[in-house]
Scaffold this active site. Structure first.
Site, PDB file in Angstrom:
ATOM      1  CB  SER A 178      -0.860  -0.005   1.271  1.00 52.59           C
ATOM      2  OG  SER A 178      -1.515   1.239   1.429  1.00 52.59           O
ATOM      3  CE1 TYR A 187      -4.075  -2.345   5.115  1.00 54.75           C
ATOM      4  CE2 TYR A 187      -3.185  -0.176   4.627  1.00 54.75           C
ATOM      5  CZ  TYR A 187      -3.719  -1.380   4.196  1.00 54.75           C
ATOM      6  OH  TYR A 187      -3.886  -1.616   2.855  1.00 54.75           O
TER       7      TYR A 187
HETATM    8  N1  NAD Z   1      -8.692  -0.765  -1.420  1.00 54.55           N
HETATM    9  C1  NAD Z   1      -7.682   0.027  -1.138  1.00 54.55           C
HETATM   10  O1  NAD Z   1      -7.864   1.269  -1.057  1.00 54.55           O
HETATM   11  C2  NAD Z   1      -6.306  -0.527  -0.937  1.00 54.55           C
HETATM   12  C3  NAD Z   1      -5.249   0.386  -0.854  1.00 54.55           C
HETATM   13  C4  NAD Z   1      -3.964  -0.098  -0.650  1.00 54.55           C
HETATM   14  C5  NAD Z   1      -3.739  -1.460  -0.541  1.00 54.55           C
HETATM   15  N2  NAD Z   1      -4.773  -2.322  -0.610  1.00 54.55           N
HETATM   16  C6  NAD Z   1      -4.466  -3.744  -0.453  1.00 54.55           C
HETATM   17  O2  NAD Z   1      -4.962  -4.493  -1.536  1.00 54.55           O
HETATM   18  C7  NAD Z   1      -5.338  -5.810  -1.111  1.00 54.55           C
HETATM   19  C8  NAD Z   1      -6.756  -6.106  -1.557  1.00 54.55           C
HETATM   20  O3  NAD Z   1      -7.609  -5.118  -0.994  1.00 54.55           O
HETATM   21  P1  NAD Z   1      -9.120  -4.863  -1.449  1.00 54.55           P
HETATM   22  O4  NAD Z   1      -9.303  -3.401  -1.490  1.00 54.55           O
HETATM   23  O5  NAD Z   1      -9.470  -5.694  -2.607  1.00 54.55           O
HETATM   24  O6  NAD Z   1      -9.849  -5.386  -0.119  1.00 54.55           O
HETATM   25  P2  NAD Z   1     -11.197  -6.224   0.098  1.00 54.55           P
HETATM   26  O7  NAD Z   1     -11.485  -6.073   1.547  1.00 54.55           O
HETATM   27  O8  NAD Z   1     -12.220  -5.857  -0.889  1.00 54.55           O
HETATM   28  O9  NAD Z   1     -10.709  -7.706  -0.226  1.00 54.55           O
HETATM   29  C9  NAD Z   1      -9.782  -8.361   0.602  1.00 54.55           C
HETATM   30  C10 NAD Z   1      -9.983  -9.856   0.438  1.00 54.55           C
HETATM   31  O10 NAD Z   1      -9.077 -10.506   1.354  1.00 54.55           O
HETATM   32  C11 NAD Z   1      -9.790 -11.555   1.969  1.00 54.55           C
HETATM   33  N3  NAD Z   1      -9.210 -11.938   3.273  1.00 54.55           N
HETATM   34  C12 NAD Z   1      -9.228 -11.255   4.440  1.00 54.55           C
HETATM   35  N4  NAD Z   1      -8.651 -11.987   5.410  1.00 54.55           N
HETATM   36  C13 NAD Z   1      -8.259 -13.153   4.835  1.00 54.55           C
HETATM   37  C14 NAD Z   1      -7.608 -14.319   5.313  1.00 54.55           C
HETATM   38  N5  NAD Z   1      -7.264 -14.464   6.605  1.00 54.55           N
HETATM   39  N6  NAD Z   1      -7.338 -15.319   4.443  1.00 54.55           N
HETATM   40  C15 NAD Z   1      -7.707 -15.199   3.141  1.00 54.55           C
HETATM   41  N7  NAD Z   1      -8.344 -14.131   2.636  1.00 54.55           N
HETATM   42  C16 NAD Z   1      -8.619 -13.121   3.480  1.00 54.55           C
HETATM   43  C17 NAD Z   1     -11.203 -11.012   2.128  1.00 54.55           C
HETATM   44  O11 NAD Z   1     -12.134 -12.051   2.400  1.00 54.55           O
HETATM   45  C18 NAD Z   1     -11.406 -10.300   0.815  1.00 54.55           C
HETATM   46  O12 NAD Z   1     -11.902 -11.170  -0.180  1.00 54.55           O
HETATM   47  C19 NAD Z   1      -5.154  -5.823   0.406  1.00 54.55           C
HETATM   48  O13 NAD Z   1      -3.926  -6.428   0.739  1.00 54.55           O
HETATM   49  C20 NAD Z   1      -5.133  -4.363   0.768  1.00 54.55           C
HETATM   50  O14 NAD Z   1      -4.435  -4.098   1.962  1.00 54.55           O
HETATM   51  C21 NAD Z   1      -6.053  -1.894  -0.812  1.00 54.55           C
END
Ligand code: NAD
Length: 267
Positions: free
Chosen positions: A147, A160
């Site tokens: 991130s 985080y």
């Molecule tokens: N959305 C944002 O703004 C953003 C920004 C920076 C980084 N990210 C990173 O991108 C990645 C995906 O984020 P997203 O926005 O799609 O989030 P999201 O919450 O929509 O999806 C995350 C997925 O991870 C799964 N998950 C959570 N805990 C888990 C576990 N213990 N085992 C297996 N799966 C698990 C959830 O069930 C979900 O399907 C993450 O690592 C997040 O930190 C997201």
């Protein structure tokens, strides 16, 4: 020929959000995809939809904190598709708890998923990725989801940030480790700004609760205004960056932290 023809990809947290879009684009580019998540119903629905479109996709219950689940996911990928070429360590959570209210249980949970899950994914997939890498022209690839919060300070959730900072430097160190061993596995990370997913919305909700007195429209505008490009990111913006780093086009790229944030950290 499609870019990912003959490749097998394992995506953690692939049932929704960035992971689900990555699964769809990978399939459309010719890959066979294994989606691992704790959201069984949504994951199964996604696989049914991908299979209905004629793609090769499987779902497996994968809690990234559980070593046995990783072994089962690798076994599924290799038994169904013959090899594992690409791991996308995408699963992650955002707590959004004020630092002073966070407990040791909160820390144990977020670090186990965001950092422990990345460690276990890399460790348990390494033998299969190494084997596939030895048999391919450009080797195998791991893409970790970090991130911008893992590169610069972010006030909403310091825990985080600590986990994502760990993923950033783990990416570089693991890339060097594999390179030194001539393991033929490239390791890179992607650093999204705020992306329009459930997690992205969670960050805007917290912004609203803490800084705009519950005015969610103002919170949304405030979030957009942090991105010089003038909008939030989409799942496709991030999935395409993941695809590039996973592809043979990036065969000379390892240990890099690719920022995809609409200019947020450029200022
Ligand atoms: N959305 C944002 O703004 C953003 C920004 C920076 C980084 N990210 C990173 O991108 C990645 C995906 O984020 P997203 O926005 O799609 O989030 P999201 O919450 O929509 O999806 C995350 C997925 O991870 C799964 N998950 C959570 N805990 C888990 C576990 N213990 N085992 C297996 N799966 C698990 C959830 O069930 C979900 O399907 C993450 O690592 C997040 O930190 C997201």
């Amino acid at each position: 020929m499609n870019q990912f023809d003959g490749k097998t990809v394992l995506i953690s947290g692939g049932a929704r959000g960035i992971g689900a879009e990555t699964a769809r684009l990978m399939c459309e580019a010719g890959a066979s995809v294994v989606i691992g998540d704790i959201l069984d119903d949504i994951g199964a629905e996604l696989v049914a939809s991908l299979s209905g479109d004629g793609h090769q996709a499987r779902f497996i219950t994968l809690d990234v904190t559980r070593p046995d689940d990783w072994d089962a996911a690798v076994a599924l990928a290799t038994s169904e598709f013959g090899h594992l070429d690409i791991l996308v360590n995408n699963a992650g959570i955002f707590l959004g708890i004020d630092f002073e209210d966070a407990t040791m249980d909160d820390w144990n949970r977020i670090s186990a998923i965001n950092m422990g899950g990345v460690f276990l994914g890399a460790k348990h997939c390494a033998p299969a990725l190494k084997a596939a890498g030895a048999n391919s022209e450009y080797g195998s690839a791991i893409v970790n989801l970090s991130s911008i919060a893992g590169l610069v300070g972010a006030p909403l959730d310091p825990l985080y940030s600590m986990t994502k900072g760990g993923v950033s430097i783990f990416t570089k160190s693991l890339a060097l480790d594999f390179a030194r061993k001539r393991a033929r596995i490239r390791v890179n990370s992607v650093h999204p700004g705020v992306i329009d997913t459930e997690m992205g919305q969670q960050t805007i909700d917290i912004l609203g609760d803490r800084y705009t007195g519950g005015d969610m429209e103002r919170a949304h505008k405030a979030s957009v205004s942090r991105h010089p490009i003038g909008r939030l990111g989409t799942v496709t913006d991030i999935a395409k960056a993941i695809m590039y780093l996973a592809s043979d086009d990036a065969s000379f790229t390892t240990g890099s932290n690719m920022v995809v944030d609409g200019g947020l950290t450029a200022a």
